[in-house]
Design a protein around this motif. Structure first.
Motif, mmCIF file in Angstrom:
data_model
loop_
_atom_site.group_PDB
_atom_site.id
_atom_site.type_symbol
_atom_site.label_atom_id
_atom_site.label_comp_id
_atom_site.label_asym_id
_atom_site.label_seq_id
_atom_site.Cartn_x
_atom_site.Cartn_y
_atom_site.Cartn_z
ATOM 1 N N UNK A 299 0.878 -0.981 0.114
ATOM 2 C CA UNK A 299 0.055 0.031 0.002
ATOM 3 C C UNK A 299 0.907 1.386 -0.166
ATOM 4 N N UNK A 300 2.024 1.302 0.484
ATOM 5 C CA UNK A 300 2.907 2.397 0.683
ATOM 6 C C UNK A 300 3.745 2.506 -0.524
ATOM 7 N N UNK A 301 3.717 1.457 -1.417
ATOM 8 C CA UNK A 301 4.682 1.533 -2.435
ATOM 9 C C UNK A 301 4.529 2.851 -3.367
ATOM 10 N N UNK B 198 -6.529 2.904 6.621
ATOM 11 C CA UNK B 198 -6.465 1.879 7.132
ATOM 12 C C UNK B 198 -5.093 1.177 7.114
ATOM 13 N N UNK B 199 -4.382 1.561 5.922
ATOM 14 C CA UNK B 199 -3.074 1.154 5.911
ATOM 15 C C UNK B 199 -2.088 1.782 6.592
ATOM 16 N N UNK B 200 -2.384 2.930 7.092
ATOM 17 C CA UNK B 200 -1.549 3.871 7.813
ATOM 18 C C UNK B 200 -1.658 3.407 9.183
ATOM 19 N N UNK B 201 -3.073 3.173 9.803
ATOM 20 C CA UNK B 201 -2.822 2.649 11.113
ATOM 21 C C UNK B 201 -2.290 1.473 11.373
ATOM 22 N N UNK B 202 -2.422 0.715 10.304
ATOM 23 C CA UNK B 202 -1.744 -0.608 10.373
ATOM 24 C C UNK B 202 -0.209 -0.791 10.484
ATOM 25 N N UNK B 203 0.227 0.317 9.494
ATOM 26 C CA UNK B 203 1.636 0.521 9.746
ATOM 27 C C UNK B 203 2.345 0.583 10.961
ATOM 28 N N UNK B 204 1.569 1.684 11.764
ATOM 29 C CA UNK B 204 2.028 1.896 13.024
ATOM 30 C C UNK B 204 1.413 1.230 14.370
#
Length: 230
Positions: free
Chosen positions: A57-59, A94-100
């Motif tokens: 997701x961050x790519x 969602x991707x951001x919260x999961x990342x941290x």
């Protein structure tokens, strides 16, 4: 589409639909049409799967940061980097919260790369004489503030209704670590010593002097870092 991509796509889709930043491996397998052994063979466990989803997701975000050309003002690049970070977080909650998430036991490679890219900009700030603390310290402060602000706005939006909040915090944090551009030749005294030390250390890291041995360069860097830390 191979099995790995099917699983990642299914996990990303379920993550976007989930009320919390989490999905079950059973749901992912059913959505991807694969068996659990395949998922575990490719990703090891649920933590490995979620880390891979975050990296995927961050790519696009990281690719744009890698391709960005340095501007003439590294501090302006620093402010733009903060804004881009906030924009991505709010557009991909969602991707951001999961990342941290502290529950993510496998650190995503994206988090390490984002940290390294920020550090590279701060090395440029130091080499330009604009940083008042060592780049490593500034990286920790800015990343912590940026991530903390983004997570606060995502998890408690009702407490942060002012759209200018992130900008004010950005300026307060960056202004506390940098100084305005100054002429090349100026007398260094008092609190100018940490700035001069941070500047010289960054310039020597960018272009190591050939007259020093590796041990001598390391010792000089240690002294400069101690002076830069005040």
């Amino acid at each position: 589409m191979d099995a790995r991509e099917k699983i990642l796509e299914a996990a990303a889709r379920l993550l976007a639909e989930a009320p919390a930043a989490d999905v079950s491996t059973r749901a992912v397998c059913e959505a991807a049409g694969v068996g659990a052994p395949m998922l575990y063979r490719l990703f090891g466990d649920k933590a490995g799967l979620l880390a891979a989803v975050v990296d995927r997701g961050f790519e696009q975000y990281l690719a744009s940061k890698r391709a960005a050309r340095p501007g003439d003002d590294p501090v302006a690049d620093l402010r733009n980097g903060w804004d881009n970070h906030m924009r991505f977080a709010l557009e991909h909650p969602h991707h951001y919260r999961l990342m941290y998430s502290p529950e993510l036991t496998v650190p995503p490679a994206a988090a390490r790369e984002a940290h390294a890219l920020l550090h590279a900009i701060l090395e440029r700030c130091a080499a330009a004489g604009r940083l008042t603390v060592p780049p490593a310290v500034a990286t920790q402060v800015i990343m912590s503030a940026n991530v903390g602000a983004a997570l606060s706005m995502l998890t408690r939006p009702e407490q942060y209704p002012d759209p200018a909040f992130a900008t004010r915090l950005r300026d307060a944090v960056i202004d506390s670590l940098t100084r305005p551009a100054a002429p090349e030749r100026q007398e260094v005294r008092g609190d100018g010593v940490p700035v001069a030390a941070a500047t010289l250390a960054a310039r020597l890291r960018a272009a190591p002097p050939q007259t020093f041995t590796a041990a001598e360069s390391g010792l000089l860097q240690q002294w400069l870092d101690e002076l830069a830390a005040g």
